[in-house]
Design a protein around this motif. Structure first.
Motif: not given
Length: 463
Positions: A47-52, A112-122, A311-317
């Motif tokens: 997640a850090m590699k694909n965000t930060l 985990g909650t934020k990951f799910a929220e972002v993934t579902l939103a996209v 799911a890739k955007q969810g990693l930013y969560g």
């Protein structure tokens, strides 16, 4: 009448942040952690590699969208605000040092909650009449759960509109005026008698600047956020690390107070705070106020990202909660516990306690830098929550409501600068709790969709 409102809000706040919120926030967070195989911890490096690792990669977004970096900065601009400064101070004062431990717990589950929220939103977002991407809890409830759950989507949007004026605006402006006035009075530029005039001027200036940004639309919000967030975060983190280095000998005792105080608050508060549940409640509620995991608000910004991989955007969560709570909130807690000379346990406090931690260690000169950092934190939150409120209002009443909403939202800045916000802080907390419940119900019911999108993402990576 005011006393009646205060008493009513206290009763609602005690209820919503009692058993219902604890069960929903911690329960859904634990459920998602187990269902995803503790994905945020297991794939933290990924997640850090694909965000930060990709934050500053130059990208162009299509019309009606933001780049992934702009989306995460807009979301971070809303989360990294007074929750990290005044919110942490309030949690420690009411819940003792142990409240910090429960902030960490809520953050670990919240990733985990934020990951799910972002993934579902996209995944469940739409285009509005202007061609902009719109998404968030009301849309993934509507498009993911169907018509029979529309009442839940409308309920979330209604609570969202009510919350943004306090959580996203008035309390933030109050923090800006407090930090600016502290710097001005420390250097004897103005006296106490000039503070009301100073507050009014600050409120009017913020009102005008916020209006110019919000009227510029989604793209302007994204551009402001991507420039403001990195600067404010680096400045604050450097000041916090410097203070820790200067007080390094006291760090072990502070961490002992955090871990022991989580289960025995009275041992560190002189008996003023003696309830384990109060420490838990304040730590979790202020942690959620800060990182918004469970509120679903951050996903509204992420839904605007120009990406075809939810799911890739969810990693930013995951990255967002880590930076907000594990990094920035922890720094603030250490600044207070290492630097503040007298923590008024059992009393309501705000940004002034954090500022005192800095000034006690560095001297009055640092109040200039803390004022700048806190102004950036709070102002960015005002802009981010302006987007959230507009999306909730648009979902309820259509695009015709956007101009009246933006005007009202900007004018609240003047109110936030010129009035005592004790009650508004409490009402904001209450509406945050009310927002969390419908959102977490939606996330819980849509967990199978999240698992499916995770599987598709990693299958794609392997291919």
């Amino acid at each position: 009448m005011l006393q009646f409102i205060t008493d009513l809000n206290k009763a609602l706040n005690d209820f919503i942040w009692g058993v219902p919120a604890m069960v929903c926030i911690l329960g859904v967070g634990l459920y998602l952690a187990i269902r995803t195989g503790f994905l945020p911890l297991r794939k933290f490096g990924y997640a850090m590699k694909n965000t930060l690792g990709r934050l500053f990669k130059k990208e162009q977004a299509a019309d009606g969208a933001l780049t992934p970096f702009q989306a995460v900065c807009t979301a971070l601009s809303a989360t990294v605000g007074t929750g990290n400064i005044a919110g942490v101070a309030g949690a420690i004062a009411i819940g003792g040092p142990g409240a910090v431990f429960w902030m960490w717990v809520s953050a670990l589950l919240g990733m985990g909650t934020k990951f799910a929220e972002v993934t579902l939103a996209v995944h469940f977002r739409e285009r509005n009449k202007n061609g902009d991407y719109v998404g968030g809890p009301m849309y993934y409830i509507k498009n993911g759960l169907g018509k029979k759950w529309m009442w839940l989507a409308y309920l979330y949007a209604f609570f969202g509109v009510c919350a943004v004026f306090g959580t996203g605006n008035a309390t933030q402006v109050n923090t800006i005026t407090a930090s600016i006035n502290t710097a001005l009075t420390n250097y004897h530029i103005i006296g106490a008698e000039a503070l009301p005039t100073s507050n009014l001027i600050i409120g009017i200036i913020i009102c005008i600047v916020v209006a110019l940004i919000l009227i510029g639309g989604l793209k302007r919000i994204g551009r402001v956020s991507e420039k403001l967030v990195p600067v404010m975060a680096v400045l604050y983190i450097l000041l916090g690390i410097g203070l820790i280095v200067l007080r390094i000998d006291k760090v072990p005792a502070v961490f002992a107070a955090i871990f022991q105080g989580a289960f025995d608050p009275a041992a560190f508060t002189g008996g003023v705070v003696g309830s384990f549940f109060v420490s838990l409640q304040k730590g979790v509620s202020r942690g959620i106020f800060s990182n918004e995991a469970g509120l679903g608000t951050g996903s509204i910004a992420h839904a605007c990202a120009d990406t075809d991989d939810a799911a890739k955007q969810g990693l930013y969560g995951i990255f967002e909660v880590f930076m907000d709570t594990i990094v920035v909130c922890t720094l603030t807690a250490l600044v207070i516990l290492l630097g503040a000379s007298n923590i008024p346990y059992g009393q309501t406090v705000g940004a002034e306690l954090t500022i005192s931690g800095f000034t006690n260690v560095y001297g009055n000169w640092v109040s200039i830098f803390t004022a700048v950092a806190m102004c950036c934190f709070a102002f960015s939150t005002i802009v981010g929550w302006g987007l959230y409120g507009a999306r909730c209002a648009e979902f309820l009443l259509g695009s015709k409501i956007l101009l009246p909403f933006n005007i009202a939202y900007c004018l609240v800045s003047i109110l936030g600068a010129t009035t005592d916000l004790g009650l508004i802080w409490g009402i904001s907390d209450t509406f945050n709790g009310f927002m969390a419940v419908p959102n977490l119900i939606g996330v819980f019911l849509l967990a199978p969709v999240v698992l499916k999108l995770i599987k598709e993402h990693f299958n794609k990576k392997q291919a």
